[in-house]
Write a protein that holds these residues in place. Sequence first.
Motif, PDB file in Angstrom:
ATOM      1  N   ILE A 199       0.838  -1.200   0.000  1.00 42.89           N
ATOM      2  CA  ILE A 199       0.000   0.000   0.000  1.00 42.89           C
ATOM      3  C   ILE A 199       0.874   1.252   0.000  1.00 42.89           C
ATOM      4  N   GLY A 200       1.908   1.256   0.839  1.00 40.90           N
ATOM      5  CA  GLY A 200       2.818   2.397   0.880  1.00 40.90           C
ATOM      6  C   GLY A 200       3.522   2.617  -0.445  1.00 40.90           C
ATOM      7  N   ASP A 201       3.961   1.532  -1.069  1.00 39.78           N
ATOM      8  CA  ASP A 201       4.633   1.646  -2.371  1.00 39.78           C
ATOM      9  C   ASP A 201       3.685   2.213  -3.427  1.00 39.78           C
ATOM     10  N   ALA A 202       2.425   1.787  -3.371  1.00 34.90           N
ATOM     11  CA  ALA A 202       1.436   2.280  -4.327  1.00 34.90           C
ATOM     12  C   ALA A 202       1.199   3.771  -4.147  1.00 34.90           C
ATOM     13  N   ALA A 203       1.062   4.210  -2.903  1.00 32.77           N
ATOM     14  CA  ALA A 203       0.847   5.633  -2.627  1.00 32.77           C
ATOM     15  C   ALA A 203       2.061   6.456  -3.057  1.00 32.77           C
ATOM     16  N   THR A 248       3.261   7.695   7.583  1.00 34.41           N
ATOM     17  CA  THR A 248       3.981   6.438   7.731  1.00 34.41           C
ATOM     18  C   THR A 248       5.039   6.292   6.653  1.00 34.41           C
ATOM     19  N   ILE A 249       4.678   6.641   5.416  1.00 34.39           N
ATOM     20  CA  ILE A 249       5.645   6.582   4.309  1.00 34.39           C
ATOM     21  C   ILE A 249       6.841   7.479   4.601  1.00 34.39           C
ATOM     22  N   LEU A 250       6.560   8.677   5.100  1.00 29.24           N
ATOM     23  CA  LEU A 250       7.621   9.637   5.405  1.00 29.24           C
ATOM     24  C   LEU A 250       8.569   9.086   6.472  1.00 29.24           C
ATOM     25  N   LEU A 251       8.023   8.646   7.588  1.00 27.23           N
ATOM     26  CA  LEU A 251       8.858   8.185   8.699  1.00 27.23           C
ATOM     27  C   LEU A 251       9.622   6.917   8.339  1.00 27.23           C
ATOM     28  N   ALA A 263      -3.375  12.764  10.642  1.00 33.10           N
ATOM     29  CA  ALA A 263      -2.747  11.475  10.895  1.00 33.10           C
ATOM     30  C   ALA A 263      -3.167  10.917  12.254  1.00 33.10           C
ATOM     31  N   ASN A 264      -3.231   9.606  12.318  1.00 33.27           N
ATOM     32  CA  ASN A 264      -3.540   8.930  13.579  1.00 33.27           C
ATOM     33  C   ASN A 264      -2.349   9.100  14.524  1.00 33.27           C
ATOM     34  N   MET A 265      -2.598   9.637  15.714  1.00 33.57           N
ATOM     35  CA  MET A 265      -1.505   9.939  16.633  1.00 33.57           C
ATOM     36  C   MET A 265      -0.778   8.673  17.091  1.00 33.57           C
ATOM     37  N   SER A 266      -1.524   7.641  17.448  1.00 33.20           N
ATOM     38  CA  SER A 266      -0.915   6.417  17.950  1.00 33.20           C
ATOM     39  C   SER A 266      -0.018   5.781  16.884  1.00 33.20           C
ATOM     40  N   GLN A 267      -0.520   5.715  15.662  1.00 35.19           N
ATOM     41  CA  GLN A 267       0.254   5.134  14.574  1.00 35.19           C
ATOM     42  C   GLN A 267       1.498   5.985  14.291  1.00 35.19           C
ATOM     43  N   THR A 268       1.324   7.301  14.333  1.00 36.46           N
ATOM     44  CA  THR A 268       2.451   8.204  14.108  1.00 36.46           C
ATOM     45  C   THR A 268       3.512   8.029  15.186  1.00 36.46           C
ATOM     46  N   ILE A 269       3.095   7.921  16.434  1.00 35.28           N
ATOM     47  CA  ILE A 269       4.045   7.750  17.535  1.00 35.28           C
ATOM     48  C   ILE A 269       4.843   6.457  17.361  1.00 35.28           C
ATOM     49  N   THR A 270       4.169   5.386  16.981  1.00 32.98           N
ATOM     50  CA  THR A 270       4.847   4.100  16.797  1.00 32.98           C
ATOM     51  C   THR A 270       5.948   4.201  15.747  1.00 32.98           C
ATOM     52  N   HIS A 271       5.619   4.793  14.608  1.00 25.93           N
ATOM     53  CA  HIS A 271       6.604   4.890  13.526  1.00 25.93           C
ATOM     54  C   HIS A 271       7.657   5.950  13.833  1.00 25.93           C
ATOM     55  N   ARG A 272       7.264   6.993  14.553  1.00 20.74           N
ATOM     56  CA  ARG A 272       8.250   8.025  14.904  1.00 20.74           C
ATOM     57  C   ARG A 272       9.246   7.484  15.922  1.00 20.74           C
TER      58      ARG A 272
END
Length: 220
Positions: A17-21, A62-65, A123-132
């Motif tokens: 999905i990330g690659d497609a985006a 997510t793609i960025l991080l 952006a979803n905060m929880s998901q962002t925190i995990t990837h950050r």
Amino acid sequence: MVNSLTQQQKQDRAQRIGDAAFALFRTQSFGKITMAAVAKQAGVSKGTLFNYFESKESLFMTILLDGYHQYFDQLIAQINQRPTFDLADFVTLLLTETGNLIDHHSLLVRLNALRGPILERGANMSQTITHRQSFYATSERLATAIHQRIPSLSVAEISQLFIVQTAMISGMMNLSGLDEFNHQRLFDHDFEHFKIHLKPDTVATFRYYLQGKYPAVHLE
């Protein structure tokens, strides 16, 4: 269903999905990309897509991080392979990689410019925190790898230099099209003296910064 997949299968699908985006982002602006288009590009349903990313902003955050995470991993490997690595080598690396980011990782730089004003709004905060947190750990490993080779530089100082580098690239990129709108020329007259030439101007500006910070280092 997502829950019927193994953890590796989930990761593989999220990566697809990330690659497609990211592929869509090569040719379209963030605002024009839709989640429906991403789902089609990735070969999944919209429902499946939203099981992984609740918003377009979450997806691109997510793609960025993850993108910078992978880039820093490459830098760590590159530094560890060098037989010698002193302060002059590090300063030269920073300048070389500034040009490399602009030439070969421009999509990450574009996304980073959107992080504060756009991506964090939805952006979803929880998901962002995990990837950050994962990215931060990689950033610390990079700074530590450099510190071990150049003990005179602290981990904090090294990390700050990469932040300054990114800020300079993003700032220059935001100012590089003042005579354009959506990549279209606004005027018939060529405002040559009102232009930013992204790569040479950014590298030169960072060079001035580094020379001021480390005057003993002589750059070619």
